[in-house]
Design a protein around this motif. Structure first.
Motif, PDB file in Angstrom:
ATOM      1  N   LYS A   1       0.807  -1.223   0.000  1.00  0.00           N
ATOM      2  CA  LYS A   1       0.000   0.000   0.000  1.00  0.00           C
ATOM      3  C   LYS A   1       0.842   1.277   0.000  1.00  0.00           C
ATOM      4  CE  LYS A   1      -4.237  -1.249  -0.318  1.00  0.00           C
ATOM      5  NZ  LYS A   1      -3.748  -2.042  -1.478  1.00  0.00           N
ATOM      6  N   VAL A   2       1.967   1.241   0.730  1.00  0.00           N
ATOM      7  CA  VAL A   2       2.818   2.439   0.790  1.00  0.00           C
ATOM      8  C   VAL A   2       3.300   2.817  -0.609  1.00  0.00           C
ATOM      9  CG1 VAL A   2       4.815   3.474   1.908  1.00  0.00           C
ATOM     10  CG2 VAL A   2       3.647   1.590   3.013  1.00  0.00           C
ATOM     11  N   LEU A   3       3.720   1.818  -1.373  1.00  0.00           N
ATOM     12  CA  LEU A   3       4.187   2.070  -2.731  1.00  0.00           C
ATOM     13  C   LEU A   3       3.038   2.579  -3.595  1.00  0.00           C
ATOM     14  CD1 LEU A   3       6.236   1.977  -4.981  1.00  0.00           C
ATOM     15  CD2 LEU A   3       5.954  -0.478  -5.135  1.00  0.00           C
ATOM     16  N   PHE A   4       1.900   1.911  -3.487  1.00  0.00           N
ATOM     17  CA  PHE A   4       0.712   2.279  -4.248  1.00  0.00           C
ATOM     18  C   PHE A   4       0.377   3.756  -4.073  1.00  0.00           C
ATOM     19  CE2 PHE A   4      -3.912   2.680  -4.643  1.00  0.00           C
ATOM     20  CZ  PHE A   4      -4.134   2.067  -5.868  1.00  0.00           C
ATOM     21  N   TRP A   5       0.305   4.202  -2.810  1.00  0.00           N
ATOM     22  CA  TRP A   5      -0.070   5.598  -2.554  1.00  0.00           C
ATOM     23  C   TRP A   5       1.074   6.569  -2.845  1.00  0.00           C
ATOM     24  CZ3 TRP A   5      -4.822   6.474  -3.005  1.00  0.00           C
ATOM     25  CH2 TRP A   5      -5.773   5.548  -2.539  1.00  0.00           C
ATOM     26  N   SER A   6       2.318   6.099  -2.702  1.00  0.00           N
ATOM     27  CA  SER A   6       3.455   6.977  -3.033  1.00  0.00           C
ATOM     28  C   SER A   6       3.428   7.362  -4.500  1.00  0.00           C
ATOM     29  CB  SER A   6       4.785   6.290  -2.752  1.00  0.00           C
ATOM     30  OG  SER A   6       4.828   5.822  -1.446  1.00  0.00           O
TER      31      SER A   6
ATOM     32  N   LEU B   1       0.461   7.227  -6.435  1.00  0.00           N
ATOM     33  CA  LEU B   1      -0.810   7.854  -6.815  1.00  0.00           C
ATOM     34  C   LEU B   1      -0.988   9.267  -6.265  1.00  0.00           C
ATOM     35  CD1 LEU B   1      -3.745   5.354  -7.049  1.00  0.00           C
ATOM     36  CD2 LEU B   1      -2.158   6.173  -8.767  1.00  0.00           C
ATOM     37  N   ILE B   2      -0.610   9.493  -5.008  1.00  0.00           N
ATOM     38  CA  ILE B   2      -0.900  10.788  -4.381  1.00  0.00           C
ATOM     39  C   ILE B   2      -0.238  11.963  -5.118  1.00  0.00           C
ATOM     40  CG2 ILE B   2      -0.598  12.170  -2.273  1.00  0.00           C
ATOM     41  CD1 ILE B   2      -1.206   9.598  -0.697  1.00  0.00           C
ATOM     42  N   PRO B   3       1.055  11.838  -5.536  1.00  0.00           N
ATOM     43  CA  PRO B   3       1.660  12.986  -6.240  1.00  0.00           C
ATOM     44  C   PRO B   3       0.918  13.384  -7.513  1.00  0.00           C
ATOM     45  CG  PRO B   3       3.356  11.454  -5.569  1.00  0.00           C
ATOM     46  CD  PRO B   3       2.047  10.769  -5.307  1.00  0.00           C
TER      47      PRO B   3
ATOM     48  N   ILE C   1      -0.757  16.946 -10.896  1.00  0.00           N
ATOM     49  CA  ILE C   1      -1.087  16.984 -12.322  1.00  0.00           C
ATOM     50  C   ILE C   1      -2.522  17.476 -12.495  1.00  0.00           C
ATOM     51  CG2 ILE C   1      -1.443  15.568 -14.379  1.00  0.00           C
ATOM     52  CD1 ILE C   1       0.888  13.843 -13.491  1.00  0.00           C
ATOM     53  N   VAL C   2      -3.410  16.997 -11.645  1.00  0.00           N
ATOM     54  CA  VAL C   2      -4.808  17.427 -11.728  1.00  0.00           C
ATOM     55  C   VAL C   2      -4.885  18.939 -11.541  1.00  0.00           C
ATOM     56  CG1 VAL C   2      -7.088  17.207 -10.689  1.00  0.00           C
ATOM     57  CG2 VAL C   2      -5.634  15.190 -10.928  1.00  0.00           C
ATOM     58  N   TRP C   3      -4.161  19.423 -10.528  1.00  0.00           N
ATOM     59  CA  TRP C   3      -4.191  20.870 -10.271  1.00  0.00           C
ATOM     60  C   TRP C   3      -3.593  21.650 -11.447  1.00  0.00           C
ATOM     61  CZ3 TRP C   3      -6.295  24.885  -8.897  1.00  0.00           C
ATOM     62  CH2 TRP C   3      -5.613  26.099  -8.803  1.00  0.00           C
TER      63      TRP C   3
ATOM     64  N   PHE D   1      11.188   7.226 -11.189  1.00  0.00           N
ATOM     65  CA  PHE D   1      11.555   7.850 -12.459  1.00  0.00           C
ATOM     66  C   PHE D   1      10.315   8.021 -13.336  1.00  0.00           C
ATOM     67  CE2 PHE D   1      12.310   6.803 -16.965  1.00  0.00           C
ATOM     68  CZ  PHE D   1      12.793   8.024 -17.349  1.00  0.00           C
ATOM     69  N   LEU D   2       9.498   6.979 -13.374  1.00  0.00           N
ATOM     70  CA  LEU D   2       8.300   7.050 -14.212  1.00  0.00           C
ATOM     71  C   LEU D   2       7.342   8.125 -13.705  1.00  0.00           C
ATOM     72  CD1 LEU D   2       7.566   3.303 -14.971  1.00  0.00           C
ATOM     73  CD2 LEU D   2       8.749   4.981 -16.372  1.00  0.00           C
ATOM     74  N   LEU D   3       7.282   8.293 -12.389  1.00  0.00           N
ATOM     75  CA  LEU D   3       6.444   9.350 -11.834  1.00  0.00           C
ATOM     76  C   LEU D   3       6.921  10.712 -12.323  1.00  0.00           C
ATOM     77  CD1 LEU D   3       4.112   9.954  -9.884  1.00  0.00           C
ATOM     78  CD2 LEU D   3       5.795  10.140  -8.069  1.00  0.00           C
ATOM     79  N   SER D   4       8.237  10.920 -12.312  1.00  0.00           N
ATOM     80  CA  SER D   4       8.765  12.210 -12.770  1.00  0.00           C
ATOM     81  C   SER D   4       8.539  12.375 -14.269  1.00  0.00           C
ATOM     82  CB  SER D   4      10.248  12.330 -12.429  1.00  0.00           C
ATOM     83  OG  SER D   4      11.009  11.498 -13.273  1.00  0.00           O
ATOM     84  N   ASP D   5       8.639  11.273 -14.997  1.00  0.00           N
ATOM     85  CA  ASP D   5       8.383  11.327 -16.433  1.00  0.00           C
ATOM     86  C   ASP D   5       6.914  11.648 -16.701  1.00  0.00           C
ATOM     87  OD1 ASP D   5       9.968  11.276 -18.630  1.00  0.00           O
ATOM     88  OD2 ASP D   5       9.588   9.193 -19.140  1.00  0.00           O
ATOM     89  N   ALA D   6       6.040  11.148 -15.823  1.00  0.00           N
ATOM     90  CA  ALA D   6       4.619  11.442 -15.965  1.00  0.00           C
ATOM     91  C   ALA D   6       4.383  12.948 -15.841  1.00  0.00           C
ATOM     92  CB  ALA D   6       3.814  10.694 -14.910  1.00  0.00           C
ATOM     93  N   PHE D   7       5.159  13.598 -14.962  1.00  0.00           N
ATOM     94  CA  PHE D   7       5.030  15.055 -14.830  1.00  0.00           C
ATOM     95  C   PHE D   7       5.485  15.760 -16.110  1.00  0.00           C
ATOM     96  CE2 PHE D   7       4.876  14.179 -10.251  1.00  0.00           C
ATOM     97  CZ  PHE D   7       3.804  14.977  -9.922  1.00  0.00           C
ATOM     98  N   THR D   8       6.550  15.257 -16.698  1.00  0.00           N
ATOM     99  CA  THR D   8       7.047  15.872 -17.934  1.00  0.00           C
ATOM    100  C   THR D   8       5.992  15.786 -19.038  1.00  0.00           C
ATOM    101  OG1 THR D   8       9.202  15.043 -17.290  1.00  0.00           O
ATOM    102  CG2 THR D   8       9.009  15.927 -19.505  1.00  0.00           C
TER     103      THR D   8
END
Lengths: 109, 247
Positions: free
Chosen positions: A77-82, A84-86, A90-92, B34-41
């Motif tokens: 779950k920690v990985l999952f939310w780490s 998804l939450i950020p 993008i939505v904002w 890394f993929l999260l940061s790429d998603a932002f890009t």
């Protein structure tokens, strides 16, 4: 693992039929959604509702890819939310920038 | 559930970095971030497209659609060409084929990952080859689409000094405002470059698999890590498809 690093004696397991079937079903669903998107693109009148429908279907497809293919649904779950939450940022960003864009459009025309 | 099953690394206590609370190896975790940061890009690119598009006039859907510098083009009118079917208006068909190719290569990738879990080298090789083939096919389609977009259709479009301009580049655009072509080049180009690097990585994995590197290592986790990247490329395409071609 029973074998050591150097001796190449590999214990190959049989295919997990259940899992493979599930993966193909996921692919089938994504294909169906894409076909539905095509049908909508050519039959529905242009408008706000159509755009939101496309966005909704895209999010469903994205959830399939991230959840099933990238296996995130089954991670801790920690990985999952780490991950998804950020995405809130993008939505904002989307809300703020499109709002700004409409304002620029109104000022220009 | 899974968090309790994480074993402590030998020689280290849980409070000495002995356990991984996220239940994933360092490499896999870093791939995720890394993929999260790429998603932002990619979001930044697509959202900027949204900003510029909403700052332009939209086609009002009265009468026949024609390409014009005065409003943002309707994408399905721009992308309606299919190779070998010159002259027919087949909106979004080709991009639909590309989407299908990429989704299928994502499926073959996840099958390679599944085979890797079972230490089945032959199956990993087979599915990796299919994935590479899918990636190359997608890139070829994109090359055709770019060429078609750049060279333009037969109609052409009048530009300021009274001549007719065919196709598009970064400053002139037959299909509408120049910004439309700019975003097309930047967004699909950036995505295409990701696909290209994905194909290179996939080939590397295939090569290592054939050479028995992962058999000697005792696990196929590299297939999984590169698989994450490949699925992400597919994920981005899903969004590009919606926000660039459909909406």
């Amino acid at each position: 693992m029973a074998h050591s690093e150097e001796t190449v004696h590999i214990n190959v397991l049989p295919p997990d039929k259940e899992k493979i079937k599930k993966l193909w079903m996921t692919a089938l669903w994504m294909l169906i959604i894409t076909i539905v998107e095509f049908i909508i693109a050519f039959t529905m009148d242009h408008g706000q509702f159509k755009v939101w429908l496309f966005i909704g279907l895209t999010i469903v497809k994205a959830a399939f890819i991230v959840g099933e293919f990238m296996h995130l649904r089954y991670e801790v779950k920690v990985l999952f939310w780490s991950i998804l939450i950020p995405l809130v940022f993008i939505v904002w960003m989307l809300v703020a920038f499109v709002y700004e864009g409409v304002a620029i459009g109104n000022a220009r025309f | 559930m899974a968090s309790t099953s994480v074993a402590t690394a030998p020689g280290r206590s849980e409070w000495d970095g002995g356990s991984s609370p996220m239940g994933a190896s360092y490499g896999k975790l870093m791939m995720w971030f890394f993929l999260l940061s790429d998603a932002f890009t990619f979001s930044a690119l697509l959202i900027t497209y949204g900003l510029v598009r909403s700052a332009h006039k939209a086609f009002d859907y009265t009468g026949e659609f024609v390409f014009s510098q005065n409003y943002w083009p309707v994408p399905e009118k721009v992308y309606e060409a299919v190779p070998f079917l010159e002259g027919y208006a087949l909106p979004l068909v080709f991009v639909g084929i590309m989407t299908f190719i990429l989704i299928m290569s994502s499926v073959t990738m996840v099958l390679a990952v599944e085979a890797g879990h079972r230490m089945d080298r032959k199956a990993v090789e087979k599915w990796m080859l299919w994935t590479i083939l899918g990636g190359v096919a997608f890139l070829s389609c994109q090359a055709w689409e770019w060429a078609h977009f750049i060279h333009g259709s037969h109609h052409g479009s009048a530009v300021a000094e009274g001549t007719t301009f065919f196709g598009a580049n970064l400053v002139q655009n037959q299909y509408g405002p120049p910004a439309f072509a700019d975003f097309f080049f930047f967004i699909t180009g950036f995505h295409g470059f990701h696909v290209f690097s994905g194909v290179c990585l996939n080939f590397l994995i295939y090569y290592n698999t054939v050479m028995g590197v992962y058999d000697r290592r005792g696990h196929y986790e590299m297939v999984e890590k590169v698989g994450l990247y490949w699925h992400f490329v597919d994920l981005v395409w899903v969004f590009v498809f919606t926000f660039f071609y459909l909406v």
